[in-house]
Design an enzyme around this catalytic site. Structure first.
Site, short mmCIF file in Angstrom:
data_model
loop_
_atom_site.label_atom_id
_atom_site.label_comp_id
_atom_site.label_asym_id
_atom_site.label_seq_id
_atom_site.Cartn_x
_atom_site.Cartn_y
_atom_site.Cartn_z
N SER A 8 0.84 -1.20 0.00
CA SER A 8 0.00 0.00 0.00
C SER A 8 0.88 1.25 0.00
O SER A 8 0.40 2.36 0.19
CB SER A 8 -0.92 0.00 1.23
OG SER A 8 -0.17 -0.13 2.43
N HIS A 9 2.18 1.03 -0.22
CA HIS A 9 3.15 2.12 -0.24
C HIS A 9 3.18 2.76 -1.63
O HIS A 9 3.50 2.09 -2.62
CB HIS A 9 4.53 1.58 0.13
CG HIS A 9 5.53 2.65 0.44
ND1 HIS A 9 6.02 3.51 -0.50
CD2 HIS A 9 6.12 3.00 1.61
CE1 HIS A 9 6.88 4.34 0.06
NE2 HIS A 9 6.95 4.05 1.35
N TYR A 11 5.11 4.80 -3.36
CA TYR A 11 6.32 4.77 -4.19
C TYR A 11 6.55 3.37 -4.75
O TYR A 11 6.85 3.21 -5.94
CB TYR A 11 7.53 5.22 -3.37
CG TYR A 11 8.75 5.44 -4.21
CD1 TYR A 11 9.11 6.72 -4.63
CD2 TYR A 11 9.56 4.38 -4.61
CE1 TYR A 11 10.23 6.93 -5.42
CE2 TYR A 11 10.68 4.58 -5.39
CZ TYR A 11 11.01 5.86 -5.79
OH TYR A 11 12.12 6.06 -6.58
N ASP A 70 10.31 -7.38 -0.06
CA ASP A 70 10.79 -6.90 1.23
C ASP A 70 12.22 -6.43 1.05
O ASP A 70 12.99 -7.05 0.31
CB ASP A 70 10.73 -7.99 2.30
CG ASP A 70 10.98 -7.43 3.69
OD1 ASP A 70 10.21 -6.56 4.12
OD2 ASP A 70 11.97 -7.83 4.33
#
Length: 206
Positions: A8-9, A11, A70
């Site tokens: 949901s980031h 960038y 990640d």
């Protein structure tokens, strides 16, 4: 082909969307399109452990192919820190600026570029609802600046200088960063798997 970016980031979503659009015709979604979805807690000590857990969980729950990633920042002089604490280095509720401030404090006695060497490690997982997955890894080596520079990017970008560049990630244009970053390298390695999926889907339709 539908694919969900398990983030949901903003960038990360933008960078991954740009990459996917260059590859082919994907119906691209992200976790912002699924407000009721709850991601698993990140408990792994390596990027690939967290990426795999996030990818398999999201693919199963959302019944879709998923791209999950990640990333960890490693500073050898700090015994690999921030490492698995990259997102919580200054505390669970701290912001990116707090994490950067703590990193600078931890490194204030380190002067040389060698002593301040660091690298980002990113693992990206492409996972299916049935539990199949492919994973790739990208590393970007550099060092930590003595002060923040630049206003773009996120996380530790304003402190990290890639060895062959004289600007931090936060000073680089988004186009350049998206070509040379750890995430970009991992995404590029994922391209053959995605293209294979697209080709198989076209064959099945015909």
């Amino acid at each position: 082909m539908k694919i969900v970016i398990a983030s949901s980031h903003g960038y990360k979503i933008r960078e991954t969307k740009t990459f996917l659009k260059q590859l082919g015709s994907f119906d691209i979604f992200s976790l912002t399109d699924f407000p009721n979805y709850y991601a698993p807690k990140e408990v792994g000590s390596l990027p690939e452990e967290n990426a795999l857990a996030k990818g398999l969980h999201a693919a199963r729950e959302l019944n879709s192919w998923v791209i999950a990633d990640d990333t960890m920042l490693m500073v050898p002089a700090l015994n690999g820190l921030p490492g698995k604490l990259s997102a919580t280095f200054a505390g669970e509720d701290a912001c990116d600026k707090d994490h950067r401030k703590k990193l600078l404090q931890e490194m204030q006695s380190l002067e040389s570029i060698v002593d301040r060497s660091a690298y980002f490690e990113c693992c990206i997982v492409l996972a299916s609802p049935e539990g199949k997955f492919f994973k790739t890894r990208g590393i970007c080596e550099g060092y930590i600046s003595h002060q923040e520079k630049g206003s773009s990017g996120f996380g530790y970008d304003s402190l990290f200088l890639k060895y062959d560049y004289k600007q931090t990630f936060a000073e680089l244009s988004e186009d350049i960063k998206n070509q040379v970053s750890h995430r970009a390298k991992a995404l590029q390695k994922l391209a053959p798997y995605l293209q294979d999926l697209l080709e198989k889907q076209l064959v099945s339709r015909n």
